[in-house]
Design an enzyme around this catalytic site. Structure first.
Site, PDB file in Angstrom:
ATOM      1  N   CYS A 122       0.811  -1.016   0.191  1.00  8.81           N
ATOM      2  CA  CYS A 122      -0.193  -0.555  -0.140  1.00  8.81           C
ATOM      3  C   CYS A 122       0.729   1.521  -0.633  1.00  8.81           C
ATOM      4  O   CYS A 122       2.316   1.371  -0.048  1.00  8.81           O
ATOM      5  CB  CYS A 122      -1.043   0.097   1.132  1.00  8.81           C
ATOM      6  SG  CYS A 122      -2.142  -1.372   1.459  1.00  8.81           S
TER       7      CYS A 122
HETATM    8  N1  GLN Z   1      -1.152  -6.827   4.962  1.00 10.76           N
HETATM    9  C1  GLN Z   1      -1.817  -5.831   4.379  1.00 10.76           C
HETATM   10  C2  GLN Z   1      -3.621  -5.988   3.744  1.00 10.76           C
HETATM   11  O1  GLN Z   1      -3.361  -7.000   2.702  1.00 10.76           O
HETATM   12  C3  GLN Z   1      -1.250  -3.871   3.643  1.00 10.76           C
HETATM   13  C4  GLN Z   1      -1.149  -4.676   2.640  1.00 10.76           C
HETATM   14  C5  GLN Z   1      -0.180  -3.747   1.605  1.00 10.76           C
HETATM   15  O2  GLN Z   1       0.817  -2.695   2.434  1.00 10.76           O
HETATM   16  N2  GLN Z   1      -0.792  -3.479   0.797  1.00 10.76           N
HETATM   17  O3  GLN Z   1      -3.974  -4.977   3.605  1.00 10.76           O
END
Ligand code: GLN
Length: 254
Positions: A2
């Site tokens: 993210c």
């Molecule tokens: N693991 C977390 C999720 O699935 C954060 C994902 C991310 O950082 N892309 O939401």
């Protein structure tokens, strides 16, 4: 993974912070420039902000890409805030795509976001989860590693830790249990605490304001990168960055 952003300072329209900048969170949802893992962040988004006179933040979250939500663009144009935490999500495989898993997570005055993943979730965190009160486990907001990490952070805050100490404690205890990327953002509307632990993190101050973000929103001057395995704690006019003690690079997954 993210991309996320936190802001504290003089009231700023959400659109100016998130949508208008050439490489802001909106653009980062489909064309991030610094993201180390993943390509697009289209599995939902969320924005939390504080309104005058109310210590509890409001949240707007959706399970759709931020670029697909015309109504948010409208609301963001006319909504200003002195403190904001926002994220665009690329769901880790195997984790729910529901709105409940879109950051920011919230409790009382706090807003929280996690950029990263925990290897071997959920089994790898069984021991840490077992140390939480049942009520906190039952209150998990979503079936996702970030929600459990948030519960661990909340438990530290409830025990009296400062925001920085709570994040440090959770980074250290999770990386002692398994490999993980743990870039956290936490705010109460006045302070920001953040970790760089496996992905990029930048900050920039303006007159009486501070932005902490996964990556710069524009090509202007003043952006500073936080080194990996560091904790940032800040108010609008003071930023402190220090290494997270007893954490080696090897403990964080590439
Ligand atoms: N693991 C977390 C999720 O699935 C954060 C994902 C991310 O950082 N892309 O939401």
């Amino acid at each position: 993974m993210c991309r996320h952003l936190a802001y504290i300072g003089s009231p700023m329209p959400l659109a100016d912070l998130l949508l208008t900048p050439g490489h802001g969170l909106l653009t980062q949802s489909w064309a991030p420039r610094r993201q180390r893992n993943g390509t697009v962040n289209a599995d939902g988004f969320g924005v939390g902000w504080y309104a005058p006179g109310d210590p509890l933040p409001a949240r707007y979250r959706r399970a759709i890409p931020i670029w697909a939500d015309r109504s948010f663009a409208d609301v963001a144009r006319v909504t200003s805030s002195r403190a904001v935490l926002a994220a665009v999500r690329s769901a880790t495989s195997g984790m729910t795509q529901e709105e409940s898993a879109a950051a920011p997570y919230a409790s009382g005055p706090w807003l929280f976001s996690h950029n990263g993943r925990v290897e071997g979730w959920p089994d790898a965190l069984e021991g840490l989860a077992a140390g939480l009160p049942t009520s906190r486990l039952l209150a998990l907001e979503a079936q996702v590693d970030s929600a459990l990490l948030w519960a661990l952070v909340l438990e530290q805050l409830a025990g009296g830790d400062s925001a920085g100490d709570a994040l440090t404690h959770v980074v250290r205890s999770v990386t002692a249990a398994t490999s993980a990327r743990l870039n956290f953002l936490l705010t109460d509307g006045t302070h920001i605490a953040a970790t760089a632990a496996g992905d990029t993190l930048f900050w920039r101050t303006g007159p009486g304001s501070l932005v902490v973000a996964s990556e710069p929103s524009d090509d202007g001057p003043g952006w500073h990168e936080v080194p990996d395995n560091c904790l940032l704690t800040a108010t609008a006019d003071h930023v402190d960055i220090r290494p997270i003690p007893n954490l080696t690079k090897e403990q964080v997954a590439p």
